[in-house]
Write an enzyme that holds these catalytic residues in place. Structure first.
Site, PDB file in Angstrom:
ATOM      1  N   HIS B 150     -21.540 -25.748  36.283  1.00 14.04           N
ATOM      2  CA  HIS B 150     -20.697 -26.009  36.393  1.00 14.04           C
ATOM      3  C   HIS B 150     -20.150 -26.613  35.478  1.00 14.04           C
ATOM      4  O   HIS B 150     -19.100 -27.748  35.980  1.00 14.04           O
ATOM      5  CB  HIS B 150     -20.380 -25.861  38.121  1.00 14.04           C
ATOM      6  CG  HIS B 150     -21.154 -25.240  38.539  1.00 14.04           C
ATOM      7  ND1 HIS B 150     -22.603 -25.200  38.855  1.00 14.04           N
ATOM      8  CD2 HIS B 150     -20.774 -23.301  38.944  1.00 14.04           C
ATOM      9  CE1 HIS B 150     -23.163 -23.954  39.831  1.00 14.04           C
ATOM     10  NE2 HIS B 150     -22.005 -23.323  39.333  1.00 14.04           N
TER      11      HIS B 150
HETATM   12  S1  FES Z   1     -23.476 -27.822  36.877  1.00 16.28           S
HETATM   13 FE1  FES Z   1     -23.649 -27.146  38.527  1.00 16.28          FE
HETATM   14  S2  FES Z   1     -25.998 -25.814  38.596  1.00 16.28           S
HETATM   15 FE2  FES Z   1     -25.684 -27.693  36.662  1.00 16.28          FE
END
Ligand code: FES
Ligand code: HEM
Lengths: 428, 185
Positions: B150
């Site tokens: 993410h």
């Molecule tokens: S940014 Fe969501 S798990 Fe690493």
């Protein structure tokens, strides 16, 4: 339950009379899905999806029980046992592909069922309980499908389990212990796989139980219909059997055609290739995405990339994602318009279609990497989603002027029939 | 059967013997039920074999400056990085006020060994393994680690700088057993 003009069950055969006295089960069926259940005469094909969801649940339970005869829930062998099903078990590939794609078909049908409810206002009084139980079923389905997806113990299974149980670690203070409690360890492992299998076997039967409550609650006021006008007398209804058993049977045929086409010609289209790589706890796949049916919610989760007020980004994402579903529990009270069907709600109808577009947009964003423009699009999509339910619906339901409505279902049907025949004769 | 007046006889405050027995019985059953629920909940917690604190020894002699390796402890990935002077200087140049989870590089390394950055390879967002330990992987906008799940960016001291992760990559408990061997756990 049911209307005064409902046909009474009158067993002719002495054996059926004997059974009826001891255990009136055939009577129950007759009154629920037989000739003893009067249904509005004007239901369209969107009213097929409840029966289709029931069929999908039955298919999942049957194929699932068969899979469980060959599957081994042990982290060391689970992946290979699924390959064994695919290669060695007689017709194993068919059973597994049917279960895999059956889950997708189940969600397609349930999403259409939910949006039917949103369009025709089925969630309103007197059917709030039907809607609430429906949201419970939806939540249970999501939990079941998630745990099922972990069972083949491929890369997506493992990392899906890691990320989704990670949601709980966002809870302040108790988050990490809760996550370890759910996993039975620090990372998904054998303990996790075993408990997920146990629950994946259990939950479909819990769903079945809630489905029975859902239908029980439905049969108290009876089905709504595309006009949203309640049944007034006998001429507004037809008996469920043979009218809707036939209509549902036809719909079921179409559903099965699509289902087998998917299962035989494109069984991995909706899946993810990385799940054919055995789980590796030291390497995350380059691009992890959940199954397609979770994408809009995943996009809402990913939309929160910054801390805001005293809550950090991670907790915001998780709260927003759960709230986006929990919100549906309040819908019957957020929409105060007494008019059910969008046919007579010119403003609501427009916002309904914008919501459909918004959810599709979120789904699309959910598939994309965490980069621009997808991040900003998910943020806008998420804001709109919440605004639809919390701002737009309450306002629209107060200021909207509904279109003139017919007095009864029969009047609506006959008016439609009259315009159909007059336009037919005009073109002739 | 005793009549109503017989049952109430001799009771001034309106509480009958039956009421007391009722409340006592139901409370006792409640305590019993709660006692049974406890082991049913507790069985889900990590079992003894999972909890058995294993420790892992790592030979770090082959890790050149600028390189990192990935190993594992308690089945979780661990990154061991040999920082170069420029990376340490970059980490020191950041004002603590700019950090989401303020920590200096000294707090994240051992005294006199500040070139050895040892962290879990578990993104503190939802637990993916960030990129950047292996040669040629994306190290994000701040030259440390990058989690593609993410989009969390960690700097050269593996501190969170951008994206949804709330805290820095965790430094596990470890000791230098010799100049070339580290024991984690
Ligand atoms: S940014 Fe969501 S798990 Fe690493
Ligand atoms: C609500 C109904 C159900 C849903 C939505 C569902 C969903 C799923 C999903 C998505 C998978 C992963 C498929 C894959 O990638 O291979 C799966 C696997 C599995 N399910 Fe279900 N399932 C349901 C009911 C059941 C039932 C009732 C059983 C058993 C009694 C069952 C047993 C299994 C088994 C053994 C697997 C692992 C084998 C495999 O991966 O193919 N499921 N399920």
């Amino acid at each position: 339950m049911s209307f005064p003009w409902a046909k009474q069950y009158q067993p002719q055969h002495p054996l059926m009379q004997w059974i009826d006295e001891k255990l009136p089960m055939p009577r129950l069926v007759y009154n629920a899905i037989g000739a003893g259940y009067p249904v509005p005469r004007n239901l369209n094909y969107f009213w097929n999806f409840g029966v289709l969801a029931g069929a999908a649940l039955a298919i999942q339970i049957i194929t699932g029980i068969v899979l469980a005869m060959h599957y081994a829930a042990n982290a060391g062998v689970a992946f290979n046992s699924v390959e064994h099903i695919m290669r060695d078990v007689n017709a194993g590939w068919f059973i597994r592909y049917a279960h895999m794609n059956g889950a997708s078909m189940f969600f397609i049908v349930v999403y259409l069922h939910i949006f039917r409810g949103l369009y025709y206002g089925s969630y309103k009084a007197p059917r709030e309980m039907v809607w609430l139980l429906g949201v419970v079923i939806f939540l249970l389905m999501m939990a079941t499908a998630f745990m099922g997806y972990v069972l083949p113990w491929g890369q997506m299974s493992f990392w899906g389990a890691q990320v989704i149980t990670g949601f709980f670690s966002a809870i302040p203070v108790v988050g990490e212990p809760v996550r370890e409690w759910l996993l039975g360890g620090f990372v998904p492992d054998n303990a996790t796989l075993n408990r997920f299998f146990s629950l994946h076997y259990l939950l479909p039967f819990v769903i079945l139980g809630v489905v029975i409550l859902h239908i029980w609650a439905l049969h108290i006021p009876g089905s709504s219909n595309p006009t949203g006008i309640e049944v007034k007398d006998e001429q507004d209804t037809v008996p469920f059997h043979p009218y809707y058993t036939a209509k549902d049977g036809f719909g079921l045929g179409i559903f099965l055609l699509i289902f087998v086409a998917l299962t035989f010609f494109s069984p991995n289209m909706l899946g993810h290739a990385d799940n054919y790589i055995p789980a590796n706890s030291l390497s995350t796949p380059a691009h992890i995405v959940p199954e397609w049916y979770f994408l809009p919610f995943y996009a809402i989760l990913k939309a929160f990339t910054f801390n805001f007020l005293w809550i950090d980004a991670k907790l915001w994402g998780v709260i927003a994602m759960f709230a986006s579903i929990a919100l549906l529990f309040f819908l019957p009270w957020l929409d105060s318009s007494p008019i059910k069907s969008s046919t007579y709600r010119p403003m609501y109808r427009i916002f309904f279609w914008i919501l459909v577009f918004d959810v599709l947009l979120l789904g699309w964003c959910g598939m994309q990497p965490a980069e621009q423009p997808w991040v900003i699009l998910s943020q806008l999509g998420a804001i709109y989603y919440f605004a639809h339910f919390l701002v737009i619906i309450p306002i629209v339901s107060r200021i909207e002027r509904p279109l003139p409505m017919p007095n009864s279902i029969t009047e609506a049907v006959l008016a439609k029939h009259a315009t159909d025949t007059s336009s037919a004769s005009a073109t002739a | 059967m005793a009549s109503e007046s017989e049952l109430n006889a001799g009771i001034e405050d309106g509480v009958r013997r039956r009421d007391f027995i009722n409340i006592a019985a139901v409370s006792f059953a409640g305590v019993g039920a709660a006692t049974v629920v406890l082991p049913l909940v507790n069985q889900m917690n990590p079992s003894a074999d999972v909890l058995a604190l294993s420790s892992t020894e790592i030979d770090i002699s082959a890790i050149q400056p600028g390189q990192a390796i990935k190993t594992s402890w308690r089945k979780q990935p661990v990154f061991v990085r040999n920082l170069v002077a420029k990376e340490i200087a970059e980490a020191k140049a950041v004002p603590l006020g700019d950090l989401r989870d303020p920590q200096t590089i000294d707090e994240r390394t051992k005294p006199g060994k500040e070139n050895w950055l040892i962290t879990l390879g578990v993104c503190t967002h939802l637990g993916c393994v960030p990129l950047g330990a292996a040669e040629g992987e994306n190290r994000g906008d701040f030259g440390g680690y990058f989690c593609p799940c993410h989009g969390s960016h960690y700097d050269t001291a593996a501190r969170i700088r951008k994206g949804p992760a709330p805290t820095n990559l965790v430094v596990p408990p470890y000791e230098f057993t010799s100049d070339t061997v580290v024991t984690i756990g």
